[in-house]
Enzyme design. Structure first.
Site, PDB file in Angstrom:
ATOM      1  N   TRP A  62     -19.081 -15.242 -17.984  1.00  0.00           N
ATOM      2  CA  TRP A  62     -19.199 -16.194 -19.093  1.00  0.00           C
ATOM      3  C   TRP A  62     -19.619 -17.579 -18.601  1.00  0.00           C
ATOM      4  O   TRP A  62     -19.804 -18.484 -19.409  1.00  0.00           O
ATOM      5  CB  TRP A  62     -17.880 -16.298 -19.859  1.00  0.00           C
ATOM      6  CG  TRP A  62     -16.803 -17.105 -19.164  1.00  0.00           C
ATOM      7  CD1 TRP A  62     -16.395 -16.977 -17.879  1.00  0.00           C
ATOM      8  CD2 TRP A  62     -16.009 -18.157 -19.733  1.00  0.00           C
ATOM      9  NE1 TRP A  62     -15.389 -17.868 -17.603  1.00  0.00           N
ATOM     10  CE2 TRP A  62     -15.134 -18.605 -18.726  1.00  0.00           C
ATOM     11  CE3 TRP A  62     -15.945 -18.741 -20.994  1.00  0.00           C
ATOM     12  CZ2 TRP A  62     -14.204 -19.624 -18.938  1.00  0.00           C
ATOM     13  CZ3 TRP A  62     -15.018 -19.762 -21.201  1.00  0.00           C
ATOM     14  CH2 TRP A  62     -14.166 -20.194 -20.189  1.00  0.00           C
ATOM     15  N   ASP A  63     -19.795 -17.732 -17.290  1.00  0.00           N
ATOM     16  CA  ASP A  63     -20.128 -19.033 -16.705  1.00  0.00           C
ATOM     17  C   ASP A  63     -21.405 -19.629 -17.293  1.00  0.00           C
ATOM     18  O   ASP A  63     -21.632 -20.842 -17.193  1.00  0.00           O
ATOM     19  CB  ASP A  63     -20.281 -18.910 -15.186  1.00  0.00           C
ATOM     20  CG  ASP A  63     -19.040 -18.350 -14.514  1.00  0.00           C
ATOM     21  OD1 ASP A  63     -18.656 -17.226 -14.872  1.00  0.00           O
ATOM     22  OD2 ASP A  63     -18.463 -19.017 -13.642  1.00  0.00           O
ATOM     23  N   GLU A 201      -6.874 -16.162 -16.869  1.00  0.00           N
ATOM     24  CA  GLU A 201      -6.805 -14.777 -16.387  1.00  0.00           C
ATOM     25  C   GLU A 201      -5.435 -14.391 -15.835  1.00  0.00           C
ATOM     26  O   GLU A 201      -5.236 -13.238 -15.453  1.00  0.00           O
ATOM     27  CB  GLU A 201      -7.878 -14.553 -15.320  1.00  0.00           C
ATOM     28  CG  GLU A 201      -9.279 -14.705 -15.861  1.00  0.00           C
ATOM     29  CD  GLU A 201     -10.344 -14.519 -14.790  1.00  0.00           C
ATOM     30  OE1 GLU A 201     -11.144 -13.584 -14.902  1.00  0.00           O
ATOM     31  OE2 GLU A 201     -10.372 -15.329 -13.848  1.00  0.00           O
ATOM     32  N   LYS A 322      -4.070 -20.207 -15.182  1.00  0.00           N
ATOM     33  CA  LYS A 322      -5.055 -20.353 -14.109  1.00  0.00           C
ATOM     34  C   LYS A 322      -6.016 -21.499 -14.422  1.00  0.00           C
ATOM     35  O   LYS A 322      -6.440 -22.244 -13.542  1.00  0.00           O
ATOM     36  CB  LYS A 322      -5.836 -19.053 -13.950  1.00  0.00           C
ATOM     37  CG  LYS A 322      -6.915 -19.088 -12.868  1.00  0.00           C
ATOM     38  CD  LYS A 322      -7.657 -17.759 -12.809  1.00  0.00           C
ATOM     39  CE  LYS A 322      -8.727 -17.765 -11.731  1.00  0.00           C
ATOM     40  NZ  LYS A 322      -9.498 -16.508 -11.696  1.00  0.00           N
ATOM     41  N   GLN A 323      -6.383 -21.613 -15.701  1.00  0.00           N
ATOM     42  CA  GLN A 323      -7.348 -22.618 -16.131  1.00  0.00           C
ATOM     43  C   GLN A 323      -7.175 -22.855 -17.627  1.00  0.00           C
ATOM     44  O   GLN A 323      -6.347 -22.217 -18.273  1.00  0.00           O
ATOM     45  CB  GLN A 323      -8.771 -22.143 -15.840  1.00  0.00           C
ATOM     46  CG  GLN A 323      -9.171 -20.890 -16.597  1.00  0.00           C
ATOM     47  CD  GLN A 323     -10.402 -20.237 -16.024  1.00  0.00           C
ATOM     48  OE1 GLN A 323     -10.334 -19.522 -15.030  1.00  0.00           O
ATOM     49  NE2 GLN A 323     -11.543 -20.464 -16.653  1.00  0.00           N
TER      50      GLN A 323
END
Length: 501
Positions: A62-63, A201, A322-323
């Protein structure tokens, strides 16, 4: 000569911070090596690690959501080539959706040559040497990223030919997939989306569950609502001939669009009394983590999921990210857009709900992804915490240069964070807001940055900017209306407009 033409378009010139200037150019170089007008015919899009290492086996994730905006503004034909990579694999996305009992197109979390799902089903924890189940393919939000990229490309370039020939078909089939994921809950009187993972994630399943997936991830549900709203707008703007042709090809009917309009205002979210939007249904029931204990014991706690597993625990049991997950919504959409979507859903939040959610989730995030600091830097700037924004940006900017994750850069650069840092320089620090019909400028340079100069193209107009602490200079290749601190100005072709503030 070829490189000169590229650098003339993409070079961001910064005075006052030599390290930042060096890294901005390094990031630009790595992106241009991976995808430029000279290799746009290669049907490969942009891999998560560029062309510089074997990590992730050269797969596309998805970057692109972080990468494509830079190309939209500088090399739209290259951006279109990346979107065409997805279009050429639309049949595989249809097959993937059908395999799991869904309609429309479900794109894979990890995509390779032919567009099938390439994601691993087991994962090695290097701290323990043990293999465990990997549910990361449930990050269905990759399809939302593709829909968002299509819309952003259209908004920035105005390329309706692409939209009518390719983009609308992908966009509507992604909508069709998400409609088939929405299930009516008679208890909540709302639609629910189950068996998904958000951008964070670390959380793959509920505590003690033997199957993967979560219910009503906030980022997913809000972006689905946004997408359904844009689908209605898109269909209305298409010519009747194109619309009818598209409906025949996809099997989508007008009543499907009407169904999406109903769903978009009835999706379920969990929001507490303080205005905190739960990352997913059940998040507030998780345990708090003793962050000081793990910092003192391990020092580097970026991969808290692995540290917890090494102690026989699971990140699924704790409020640890995680983010950015819920907060990722505000990276894609501004606070006013999110507030409008929530209000249409029937949720009323405090005026400072972005600041409250940023504080809440930032305290519970380990930044195990390099993308994390990009998102949090933009949001810190949005709430006026400029020092925090600058500090997070510096960490993101140096992430590959300093290999802050302790060895991952040797496996390949992180293309997403590289593009993200370039875009933060433009849309956050230079304050270039591209979300409206007119370009808006509201700069706030970091303390050490003296001047920023750059070019970009928005809606067919080429802009050249020079922005310092107290002066904005802009020149365009044709007359254009521009907003500077909410005041409207009109540029003249080839003449410099100067604004002193």
């Amino acid at each position: 000569e070829a490189w000169d033409k590229i650098w003339d378009k993409v070079n961001i010139k910064l005075t006052g911070d030599r390290l930042a200037q060096k890294l901005l150019r390094m990031h630009t170089y790595h992106l241009m090596v991976s995808a430029s007008p000279h290799n746009r015919q290669i049907d490969a899009s942009m891999t998560a690690r560029g062309l510089h290492g074997e990590a992730y086996r050269g797969h596309i994730f998805w970057d692109e959501l972080f990468i494509l905006p830079f190309y939209d503004l500088h090399f739209p034909e290259t951006a279109k080539a990346m979107l065409m990579y997805r279009y050429r694999r639309l049949d595989k996305a249809r097959e993937y959706a059908k395999e799991y009992g869904y309609k429309g197109a479900m794109f894979p979390w990890q995509s390779g040559s032919d567009g099938r799902e390439e994601t691993q089903v087991v994962h090695l924890n290097p701290l323990t040497g043990h293999w465990g189940d990997d549910y990361s393919s449930l990050q269905r939000h990759v399809s939302l990223a593709i829909a968002y990229n299509i819309w952003q490309y259209l908004h920035i370039t105005g390329d309706w030919d692409f939209m009518e020939d390719y983009g609308a078909e992908m966009f509507l089939e992604i909508c069709q997939f998400w409609e088939s994921k929405c299930q009516w809950n008679h208890n909540t009187r709302r639609y629910s989306i189950d068996k998904v993972m958000g951008p964070d994630e670390f959380h793959e399943s509920y505590p003690d569950s033997e199957e993967g997936g979560l219910r009503d991830n906030a980022y997913t549900n809000i972006m689905v609502s946004w997408m359904f709203d844009k689908a209605d707008e898109l269909v209305k703007k298409l010519s009747s001939a194109t619309r009818n042709k598209l409906f025949r090809k996809t099997g989508i009917l007008q009543q499907d669009i009407e169904k999406w309009n109903e769903i978009k205002t009835h999706l379920n979210l969990v929001i507490n009394k303080d205005g905190i939007i739960a990352q997913y249904d059940g998040y507030f029931e998780l345990k708090e983590l003793d962050w000081d204990y793990y910092r003192n014991k391990f020092g580097n706690i970026y991969r808290m999921d692995r540290l917890l597993k090494a102690e026989g625990k699971s990140a699924d049991d704790y409020k640890v990210a995680k983010q950015a997950d819920t907060l990722m919504t505000f990276y894609n959409l501004d606070q006013e857009q999110v507030a409008h979507i929530l209000l249409e859903m029937g949720y009323s939040l405090p005026k400072d709900f972005l600041e409250r959610n940023l504080r809440y989730y930032l305290d519970r995030t380990s930044h195990g992804s390099t993308l994390s600091r990009v998102v949090h830097s933009q949001l810190a700037n949005a709430i006026g915490n400029y020092q925090l924004s600058s500090d997070l940006y510096r960490d993101a900017l140096t992430s590959d240069y300093a290999d802050i994750q302790g060895g991952t850069t040797a496996e390949g650069i992180h293309a997403g964070v590289m593009a993200g840092t370039l875009m933060i320089a433009l849309n956050t620090f230079a304050g270039i807001d591209l979300r409206g019909e007119r370009l808006k400028v509201t700069p706030h340079l970091p303390e050490t940055w003296k001047e920023l100069a750059f070019r970009l193209t928005f809606k067919g107009v080429d802009y050249q900017f020079e922005i310092s602490k107290d002066v904005i200079q802009v020149m365009t290749d044709k007359p254009a209306k521009i907003l500077i601190f909410d005041s409207e100005f009109e540029t003249t072709k080839g003449a410099t407009l100067m604004y002193i503030f």
